[in-house]
Design a protein around this motif. Structure first.
Motif, PDB file in Angstrom:
ATOM      1  N   VAL A 171       4.209 -61.685  15.849  1.00 14.24           N
ATOM      2  CA  VAL A 171       2.922 -62.807  15.980  1.00 14.24           C
ATOM      3  C   VAL A 171       2.528 -62.823  17.193  1.00 14.24           C
ATOM      4  N   TYR A 172       1.260 -62.504  17.564  1.00 17.16           N
ATOM      5  CA  TYR A 172       0.719 -62.565  18.825  1.00 17.16           C
ATOM      6  C   TYR A 172      -0.221 -63.670  18.878  1.00 17.16           C
ATOM      7  N   THR A 173      -0.531 -64.363  19.933  1.00 19.54           N
ATOM      8  CA  THR A 173      -1.250 -65.523  20.118  1.00 19.54           C
ATOM      9  C   THR A 173      -2.210 -65.429  21.473  1.00 19.54           C
ATOM     10  N   SER A 174      -3.034 -66.278  21.633  1.00 16.89           N
ATOM     11  CA  SER A 174      -3.607 -66.526  23.053  1.00 16.89           C
ATOM     12  C   SER A 174      -2.737 -67.598  23.603  1.00 16.89           C
ATOM     13  N   ALA A 175      -2.917 -67.711  24.983  1.00 20.06           N
ATOM     14  CA  ALA A 175      -2.101 -68.771  25.807  1.00 20.06           C
ATOM     15  C   ALA A 175      -2.460 -70.339  25.368  1.00 20.06           C
TER      16      ALA A 175
ATOM     17  N   LEU B 139       6.134 -69.001  13.200  1.00 22.63           N
ATOM     18  CA  LEU B 139       7.171 -68.940  14.138  1.00 22.63           C
ATOM     19  C   LEU B 139       8.231 -69.729  13.648  1.00 22.63           C
ATOM     20  N   ASP B 140       8.141 -70.700  12.945  1.00 22.33           N
ATOM     21  CA  ASP B 140       9.075 -71.739  12.409  1.00 22.33           C
ATOM     22  C   ASP B 140      10.142 -70.781  11.483  1.00 22.33           C
ATOM     23  N   LEU B 141       9.728 -69.639  10.984  1.00 24.20           N
ATOM     24  CA  LEU B 141      10.318 -68.719  10.047  1.00 24.20           C
ATOM     25  C   LEU B 141      11.289 -67.843  10.859  1.00 24.20           C
ATOM     26  N   GLY B 142      10.927 -68.021  12.172  1.00 22.40           N
ATOM     27  CA  GLY B 142      11.994 -67.051  13.143  1.00 22.40           C
ATOM     28  C   GLY B 142      11.085 -65.855  13.242  1.00 22.40           C
ATOM     29  N   LEU B 143       9.980 -65.440  13.344  1.00 21.90           N
ATOM     30  CA  LEU B 143       9.227 -64.212  13.617  1.00 21.90           C
ATOM     31  C   LEU B 143       9.225 -64.174  15.109  1.00 21.90           C
ATOM     32  N   PRO B 144       9.196 -63.045  15.722  1.00 19.86           N
ATOM     33  CA  PRO B 144       9.164 -62.803  17.065  1.00 19.86           C
ATOM     34  C   PRO B 144       7.579 -63.048  17.487  1.00 19.86           C
ATOM     35  N   HIS B 145       7.545 -63.530  18.452  1.00 20.93           N
ATOM     36  CA  HIS B 145       6.095 -64.183  19.066  1.00 20.93           C
ATOM     37  C   HIS B 145       5.821 -63.749  20.546  1.00 20.93           C
ATOM     38  N   GLU B 146       4.736 -63.434  20.819  1.00 21.63           N
ATOM     39  CA  GLU B 146       4.138 -63.420  22.132  1.00 21.63           C
ATOM     40  C   GLU B 146       3.013 -64.019  22.654  1.00 21.63           C
ATOM     41  N   SER B 147       2.652 -64.649  23.424  1.00 22.25           N
ATOM     42  CA  SER B 147       1.503 -65.235  24.000  1.00 22.25           C
ATOM     43  C   SER B 147       0.685 -64.319  24.811  1.00 22.25           C
ATOM     44  N   HIS B 148      -0.454 -64.098  24.963  1.00 23.79           N
ATOM     45  CA  HIS B 148      -1.029 -63.397  25.838  1.00 23.79           C
ATOM     46  C   HIS B 148      -2.497 -63.976  26.402  1.00 23.79           C
TER      47      HIS B 148
ATOM     48  N   LEU C  11     -13.137 -58.398  20.528  1.00 21.14           N
ATOM     49  CA  LEU C  11     -12.029 -57.336  20.185  1.00 21.14           C
ATOM     50  C   LEU C  11     -12.326 -56.364  19.129  1.00 21.14           C
ATOM     51  N   LEU C  12     -13.113 -57.107  18.126  1.00 22.31           N
ATOM     52  CA  LEU C  12     -13.417 -56.179  17.020  1.00 22.31           C
ATOM     53  C   LEU C  12     -14.552 -55.058  17.523  1.00 22.31           C
TER      54      LEU C  12
ATOM     55  N   ARG D 208      -8.442 -55.192  27.105  1.00 26.18           N
ATOM     56  CA  ARG D 208      -7.737 -53.825  27.214  1.00 26.18           C
ATOM     57  C   ARG D 208      -6.307 -53.414  27.463  1.00 26.18           C
ATOM     58  N   PRO D 209      -5.721 -54.068  28.188  1.00 19.55           N
ATOM     59  CA  PRO D 209      -4.344 -53.694  28.282  1.00 19.55           C
ATOM     60  C   PRO D 209      -3.579 -54.541  26.917  1.00 19.55           C
ATOM     61  N   PHE D 210      -4.048 -55.482  26.532  1.00 19.49           N
ATOM     62  CA  PHE D 210      -3.432 -55.905  25.093  1.00 19.49           C
ATOM     63  C   PHE D 210      -3.602 -54.805  24.256  1.00 19.49           C
ATOM     64  N   ILE D 211      -4.726 -54.152  23.947  1.00 24.35           N
ATOM     65  CA  ILE D 211      -5.126 -53.263  23.097  1.00 24.35           C
ATOM     66  C   ILE D 211      -4.169 -52.168  23.077  1.00 24.35           C
ATOM     67  N   GLU D 212      -3.940 -51.485  24.494  1.00 21.86           N
ATOM     68  CA  GLU D 212      -3.133 -50.608  24.329  1.00 21.86           C
ATOM     69  C   GLU D 212      -1.779 -50.697  24.166  1.00 21.86           C
ATOM     70  N   LEU D 213      -1.240 -52.195  24.537  1.00 17.53           N
ATOM     71  CA  LEU D 213       0.126 -52.519  24.217  1.00 17.53           C
ATOM     72  C   LEU D 213       0.181 -52.539  22.789  1.00 17.53           C
ATOM     73  N   LEU D 214      -0.801 -53.107  21.948  1.00 13.89           N
ATOM     74  CA  LEU D 214      -0.712 -53.129  20.530  1.00 13.89           C
ATOM     75  C   LEU D 214      -0.516 -51.592  20.057  1.00 13.89           C
ATOM     76  N   LYS D 215      -1.422 -50.637  20.644  1.00 18.28           N
ATOM     77  CA  LYS D 215      -1.264 -49.335  19.920  1.00 18.28           C
ATOM     78  C   LYS D 215       0.098 -48.615  20.277  1.00 18.28           C
ATOM     79  N   ALA D 216       0.948 -48.985  21.158  1.00 19.13           N
ATOM     80  CA  ALA D 216       1.830 -48.123  21.762  1.00 19.13           C
ATOM     81  C   ALA D 216       2.980 -48.656  21.026  1.00 19.13           C
ATOM     82  N   ARG D 217       2.795 -49.923  20.530  1.00 24.72           N
ATOM     83  CA  ARG D 217       4.100 -50.542  19.657  1.00 24.72           C
ATOM     84  C   ARG D 217       4.191 -49.855  18.339  1.00 24.72           C
ATOM     85  N   ALA D 218       4.508 -48.836  17.735  1.00 26.21           N
ATOM     86  CA  ALA D 218       4.359 -48.119  16.823  1.00 26.21           C
ATOM     87  C   ALA D 218       5.346 -48.731  16.009  1.00 26.21           C
TER      88      ALA D 218
END
Length: 205
Positions: free
Chosen positions: A54-58, A70-79, A160-161, A133-143
Motif C-alpha cells: 500500500v502506497y500513500t502520500s505523506a 494497514l491494520d490488516l498488516g499490509l506493507p506500507h510506504e508513504s511518498h 499521474l494518470l 517520476r521517481p515514484f513511477i520508476e520505483l513502481l515499475k521496478a518492483r515486479a
C-alpha cells in the motif's frame, strides 16, 4: 511476466472538501465522518484483494483512507512525491468569485498546453509530474509487487494518470475524480491500461 494490477484511489472526504476550502499539499487535513465511512466501504469491497503493498502520500487524509488495510498488516510506504499539487497562497482559504476566476484562468492555461502555469506561490503540473517520476520508476521496478494500492489526491491523480498513460498534461481534466473513487490499471511490463475508470460502485448502498 503476468500483468500487474495497480489500484489508484483518491482520498475520502474532508471538511475542507465540503466547505470549498482549498487544501493542496500544504494542508494536512483529516477525513470527516463521511470520509471515514467511505474508507470503510472501500475496505468492505476490496479487503480480500491480496495487495502486496500500500502506497500513500505523506498527508494524513490518504493514510486514513486506507488505514483498514494497514491494520490488516499490509506493507506500507508513504511518498511525498504523491502529495497533492501546491495551490500556494490559496491553500486554507474559501474560494471566492475573484479567486475562482483566477483558478479557471489557470485551468484554461493548462488545457491550452501551458503546464508551467501556476497560482501564486504554488506548483505547476510540470513540477508535480517531475516529482512523481521517481515514484513511477520505483513502481515499475518492483515486479514482485503484483497487486498494489496507491492512495493520493485529485490533481496529483490526474497528473499521474497522464504520465502512466502517456497523455500530455493538457489532457488531465479528462480524468474526473471524486472522493474515494478508484481507477484500476493493468501494467503489462511495458504499458499501463485502464480497466476501471472513475469507479465508485463500492460507495453505493
Amino acid at each position: 511476466m503476468r500483468p500487474r494490477t495497480i489500484f489508484l484511489l483518491r482520498h475520502g472526504q474532508t471538511d475542507f472538501n465540503v466547505q470549498n476550502i482549498v487544501q493542496g499539499s500544504g494542508i494536512d487535513s483529516d477525513l470527516n465522518d463521511t470520509g471515514r465511512a467511505q474508507a470503510a466501504r472501500f475496505l468492505a469491497a476490496y479487503g480480500r484483494v491480496p495487495f502486496d503493498k500500500v502506497y500513500t502520500s505523506a498527508l494524513r487524509r490518504t493514510r486514513q483512507s486506507v488505514q483498514g488495510f494497514l491494520d490488516l498488516g499490509l506493507p506500507h510506504e508513504s511518498h511525498a512525491a504523491l502529495n497533492e499539487i501546491s495551490w500556494g497562497r490559496r491553500e486554507g482559504t474559501r474560494i471566492t468569485v475573484a479567486e475562482d476566476a483566477e483558478y479557471r484562468a489557470t485551468l484554461a492555461a493548462w488545457a491550452a498546453g501551458d503546464d508551467t502555469a501556476r497560482l501564486e506561490g504554488g506548483e505547476s503540473p510540470a513540477e508535480v509530474a517531475a516529482r512523481q517520476r521517481p515514484f513511477i520508476e520505483l513502481l515499475k521496478a518492483r515486479a514482485d509487487e503484483h497487486t498494489v494500492l496507491v492512495c493520493l489526491h485529485g490533481r496529483a491523480l490526474r497528473v499521474l494518470l497522464c504520465q502512466l498513460l502517456h497523455y500530455p498534461l493538457s489532457c488531465m481534466q479528462g480524468f474526473e475524480h471524486s472522493n474515494l473513487c478508484l481507477y484500476k490499471l493493468e501494467f503489462t511490463g511495458t504499458v499501463f491500461v485502464v480497466k476501471n475508470f472513475l469507479d465508485t460502485a463500492h460507495l453505493r448502498d
